[in-house]
Design an enzyme around this catalytic site. Structure first.
Site, short mmCIF file in Angstrom:
data_model
loop_
_atom_site.label_atom_id
_atom_site.label_comp_id
_atom_site.label_asym_id
_atom_site.label_seq_id
_atom_site.Cartn_x
_atom_site.Cartn_y
_atom_site.Cartn_z
N ASP A 1 0.84 -1.20 0.00
CA ASP A 1 0.00 0.00 0.00
C ASP A 1 0.88 1.26 0.00
O ASP A 1 2.07 1.21 0.34
CB ASP A 1 -0.90 -0.02 1.23
CG ASP A 1 -2.10 0.91 1.11
OD1 ASP A 1 -2.34 1.43 0.00
OD2 ASP A 1 -2.79 1.12 2.13
N GLU B 1 2.61 4.89 -4.28
CA GLU B 1 2.65 5.83 -5.42
C GLU B 1 4.06 6.40 -5.65
O GLU B 1 4.39 6.64 -6.82
CB GLU B 1 1.65 6.97 -5.19
CG GLU B 1 0.20 6.56 -5.25
CD GLU B 1 -0.24 5.79 -4.01
OE1 GLU B 1 -1.14 4.95 -4.14
OE2 GLU B 1 0.32 6.03 -2.92
N GLU C 1 3.42 7.81 -1.58
CA GLU C 1 2.64 8.91 -1.05
C GLU C 1 3.51 9.95 -0.34
O GLU C 1 4.20 9.64 0.62
CB GLU C 1 1.59 8.34 -0.09
CG GLU C 1 0.62 9.36 0.46
CD GLU C 1 -0.41 8.70 1.37
OE1 GLU C 1 -1.28 7.99 0.86
OE2 GLU C 1 -0.33 8.89 2.59
N ARG D 1 -1.93 -0.57 -4.57
CA ARG D 1 -2.70 0.64 -4.85
C ARG D 1 -2.12 1.42 -6.03
O ARG D 1 -2.71 2.40 -6.48
CB ARG D 1 -2.74 1.53 -3.60
CG ARG D 1 -3.85 2.58 -3.63
CD ARG D 1 -3.96 3.34 -2.33
NE ARG D 1 -2.87 4.29 -2.12
CZ ARG D 1 -2.79 5.12 -1.09
NH1 ARG D 1 -3.73 5.10 -0.16
NH2 ARG D 1 -1.79 5.96 -0.96
N ASP E 1 -8.74 4.71 -1.99
CA ASP E 1 -9.61 5.02 -0.85
C ASP E 1 -10.84 5.78 -1.32
O ASP E 1 -11.00 6.99 -1.10
CB ASP E 1 -8.84 5.85 0.18
CG ASP E 1 -7.65 5.08 0.74
OD1 ASP E 1 -7.65 3.84 0.66
OD2 ASP E 1 -6.72 5.72 1.25
N HIS F 1 -13.85 -4.00 1.63
CA HIS F 1 -12.89 -3.31 2.50
C HIS F 1 -13.43 -1.93 2.84
O HIS F 1 -14.15 -1.31 2.04
CB HIS F 1 -11.54 -3.18 1.81
CG HIS F 1 -10.49 -2.54 2.67
ND1 HIS F 1 -10.05 -3.10 3.85
CD2 HIS F 1 -9.79 -1.39 2.52
CE1 HIS F 1 -9.12 -2.33 4.39
NE2 HIS F 1 -8.95 -1.27 3.61
#
Length: 755
Positions: A382, A385, A387, A436, A453, A517
């Site tokens: 997760d 990217e 992030e 993700r 999300d 989820h």
């Protein structure tokens, strides 16, 4: 001798145009501006390559690139100022411009502009009205006007903007390019795309195909996006944020068993460890993880755990990774540290892994390897990217990439490390990685992506359709979403509205990876028995269709066909289907039109069916395609159709193999794939490929490798030649048992013609 006479004439033409030059030594076309040039050449396989470079551009390339062998040179067309080769005709048309006409395709026009500060290539596709692809970046299937910066970015309560440097027009032009971080793509008027960069380099491949399914299949092959997940990954995966103890996990799985709900895997979010970056079990909350994994496996349930690329300074792994130089450093060689939400307010801060660091595979990979040996079946990676990483962070074996250059490739390299670690623990066992983010070819490593999300709202549900279709067209075939939505308005602990949850389940059951989820409860029983029964019907249908889903997944590997497909794959000439995201195809034979409004707002849903005939999966009522049909809705019913001629391998009950057959006037065929469901042997040709050929009078089988019984499920409206049919209480299907034997065989089920 004629071409030698023509070359000087072409050179003179280029000089006259002011910025065009045909290089005689390799017969490639060069477009020129005052401070840039673009070379047009052929690559192997009939690809057109355009490489643009501005004066003063750095020779550094992006960390992930497509690079195909050169093809044959262009040759002059006698008596003209044209070049031909590889199925293309090139016509210089002005300063730094050329018109390219593919054989049998629509022309497109290419213009070079700019300099090192902003280099651009503009493409205008004749006859185009929309573009498709771009990854998971636009909430539209047909893009007409849009500006995109190619830099992965998660938006909490919206989606993850995951960019893929690939797109194609409805006129048949396909473009893939070697993008650098923050390159720009601007779409205008549905027919024009401008690629721009501040790196001084643009490198793209183009080709043409009027058949969008074939065009996308070629992209899957070119980008290395073909693989097959383990069979269990196509079942139902239960997740939430999150299961906090081993006891809670065991209780959840026991409830699935008590209520007779199918379950393939349980997914653990943050709480299985103590600190971000431990990559080790919290033995207080999970005292016996090896025993838990063994207990789950005995019940046929797999175990998936989350991890992130961030390591807080107080985590178990930080000191070792930092000392070994495997965390990202700045240009001076100092580990880049900062504070973010993932240190959970402890004020310690932390760093991010450099997956290309010399010892990353050994140290970080070693921790994943240990977890896999302890019984973890899949890894959820997760925040990749990645992030909110500071711009001064550098990546690569020698720190050769800055954050901007490495950003989009980060998750791909991390996933590769995780895959290798899993295979080190379990050689030849198929990894499952849930991510993700991603980039070129990540699906080829057995990686599933999801939309991020997303909000638990009706709009959030509706937006998943274009996101999933665009991702699938772009090389991300194993796509899914957080069923029920991730974040609920009204508080993290709140479940979504029960009707929204049900409709999302009905949608999710027909996506490649089906995982519930969210920030609060997402289990099927949270609303009581009545709602649970409705969800159970959806789960049971998914389980029944698992053989079809697995065979459809195999098509990703064998043919390059995505599992989710837009309706226009069946009728590219129908303009109404080009932007239609109200429905989609799930494999060859299933059409789904998810309900994205409350029943009180929409009691009848209008669905445009592609040409051909379609059977309502709930009633087997036959509908003729090519127009809209009105489908009455209820909480238990949504628009779900089987295509006439469908061959649907199913679980016929008690582990018996079945085939739903809907014969029509046109013969059809389907390959049913089966193997051990776990190993990488499919890559070496292992597995049975049962070829099923269906026509109005019967069905033929070939490729049978083992003898067994097969149950044919045929519409009760079909008159059988044999009186050996059974059906029990099933109102839709009669059953015909067939003994399959290796070789080729034919079963006739149509009533004999009378004389």
């Amino acid at each position: 001798m004629r071409p030698r006479i023509l070359l000087p004439r072409l050179l003179m033409l280029g000089l006259a145009l002011g910025s065009l030059l045909l290089l005689a030594q390799d017969s490639s076309l060069v477009l020129r501006t005052a401070k840039a040039q673009a070379r047009v050449t052929l690559a192997e396989g009939g690809l057109l390559r355009i490489t643009a470079t501005a004066e003063g551009a750095s020779p550094a390339l992006p960390p992930v690139t497509l690079d195909f062998p050169s093809g044959a040179p262009f040759h002059p067309v006698p008596g003209t100022a044209l070049l031909e080769g590889g199925g293309y005709r090139l016509a210089p048309t002005g300063p730094a411009k050329v018109t390219v006409t593919p054989k049998g395709g629509r022309p497109f026009h290419l213009t070079l502009e700019g300099d090192a500060a902003r280099l651009t290539l503009r493409l205008v596709a004749d006859g185009a009205t929309a573009f498709h692809g771009f990854g998971q970046a636009v909430k539209a299937l047909g893009v007409t006007d849009e500006s995109l910066e190619l830099y992965h970015e998660p938006h909490f309560g919206d989606q993850t903007y995951l960019h893929m440097p690939f797109f194609f027009s409805d006129s048949g032009l396909a473009v893939a390019f070697n993008a650098a971080g923050r390159d720009q793509v601007d779409v205008a008027k549905g027919r024009e795309v401008t690629l721009s960069t501040t790196t001084g380099r643009l490198d793209l491949y183009a080709w043409s195909d009027a058949d969008p399914a074939a065009l996308v299949a070629r992209w899957y092959r070119l980008s290395g996006s073909q693989s097959l997940l383990p069979r269990w990954a196509y079942g139902y995966l239960q997740s939430r944020y999150g299961y906090r103890t081993e006891a809670e996990v065991r209780q959840t799985v026991e409830l699935f068993r008590r209520f007779k709900l199918p379950l393939s895997a349980i997914v653990l979010d943050l709480y299985w460890f103590k600190r971000m970056g431990d990559l080790a079990w919290n033995r207080e909350a999970f005292p016996d993880p090896e025993g838990l994994a063994a207990w789950l496996h005995a019940k046929g349930v797999k175990l998936v755990t989350i991890s992130e690329p961030f390591f807080t300074r107080d985590s178990q792994a930080f000191a070792e990774l930092d000392a070994a130089g495997t965390l990202a450093k700045d240009a001076k060689g100092k580990t880049v540290l900062w504070k973010d939400w993932w240190d959970f307010g402890k004020d310690f801060g932390g760093g991010v892994i450099n997956p290309l660091a010399p010892r990353a595979a050994e140290l970080l990979g070693g921790r994943y390897k240990k977890l896999a040996r302890e019984g973890v079946d899949g890894f959820w990676i997760d925040l990749g990217e990645p992030e909110r990483v500071p711009g001064e962070a550098r990546f690569g074996a020698q720190g050769e990439y800055d954050e901007r250059a490495f950003h989009n490739a980060f998750n791909l390299k991390w996933a590769k490390l995780v895959r290798s670690a899993f295979l080190a623990a379990h050689p030849d066992r198929r990894p499952f990685i849930l991510s993700r983010s991603g980039y070129l070819g990540i699906a080829g490593m057995g990686v599933s992506t999801w939309s991020g999300d997303v909000p638990a709202s009706w709009k959030g549900l509706k937006d998943q359709l274009p996101l999933g279709l665009s991702a699938s067209l772009s090389g991300l075939p194993f796509w899914g979403s957080d069923v029920g939505g991730f974040i609920t308005r009204g508080g993290e602990a709140m479940p979504p509205d029960p009707e929204l949850y049900l409709r999302w389940q009905q949608f999710g059951a027909f996506t490649p990876v089906y995982r519930a989820h969210g920030t609060g409860p997402r289990e099927p029983w949270i609303y009581g028995d009545t709602w649970m029964a409705r969800v159970k019907a959806v789960l049971d249908r998914r389980q029944q269709l698992l053989p079809y889903i697995y065979s459809t997944a195999y098509q990703v590997w064998s043919e390059g066909h995505p599992m989710l497909r837009p309706l226009f794959f069946l009728d590219p000439a129908d303009p109404a289907l080009r932007t239609d995201t109200s429905a989609f195809l799930f494999g060859d034979a299933i059409l789904v039109a998810p309900v994205t409004q409350p029943l009180e707002h929409e009691s009848v849903k209008r669905v445009r069916l592609p040409k051909g005939a379609w059977y309502d999966a709930f009633t087997l009522e036959r509908q003729v395609g090519g127009s809209e049909v009105a489908i009455p809705l209820s909480l238990d019913r949504f628009p779900l159709f089987y295509r006439e001629g469908a061959i649907l391998p199913v679980d016929a009950g008690a582990g018996t193999e079945g085939l739903i057959l809907l014969p029509g006037p046109t013969p059809t065929a389907f390959t049913v794939f089966s193997d051990d469901g776990e190993s990488e042997a499919y890559r070496r040709g292992a597995g049975e490929r049962l070829r099923v050929e269906l026509d109005a009078k019967g069905v033929s089988f070939s490729g049978i490798t083992r003898a067994r019984e097969l149950v044919l499920l045929l519409p009760r409206t079909l008159k059988l030649a044999q009186p050996l049919a059974e059906g029990g209480a099933d109102p839709l299907f009669q059953r015909l048992r067939v003994a399959l034997k290796p070789g080729r065989q034919r079963v006739t089920f149509a009533e004999p013609a009378t004389r």
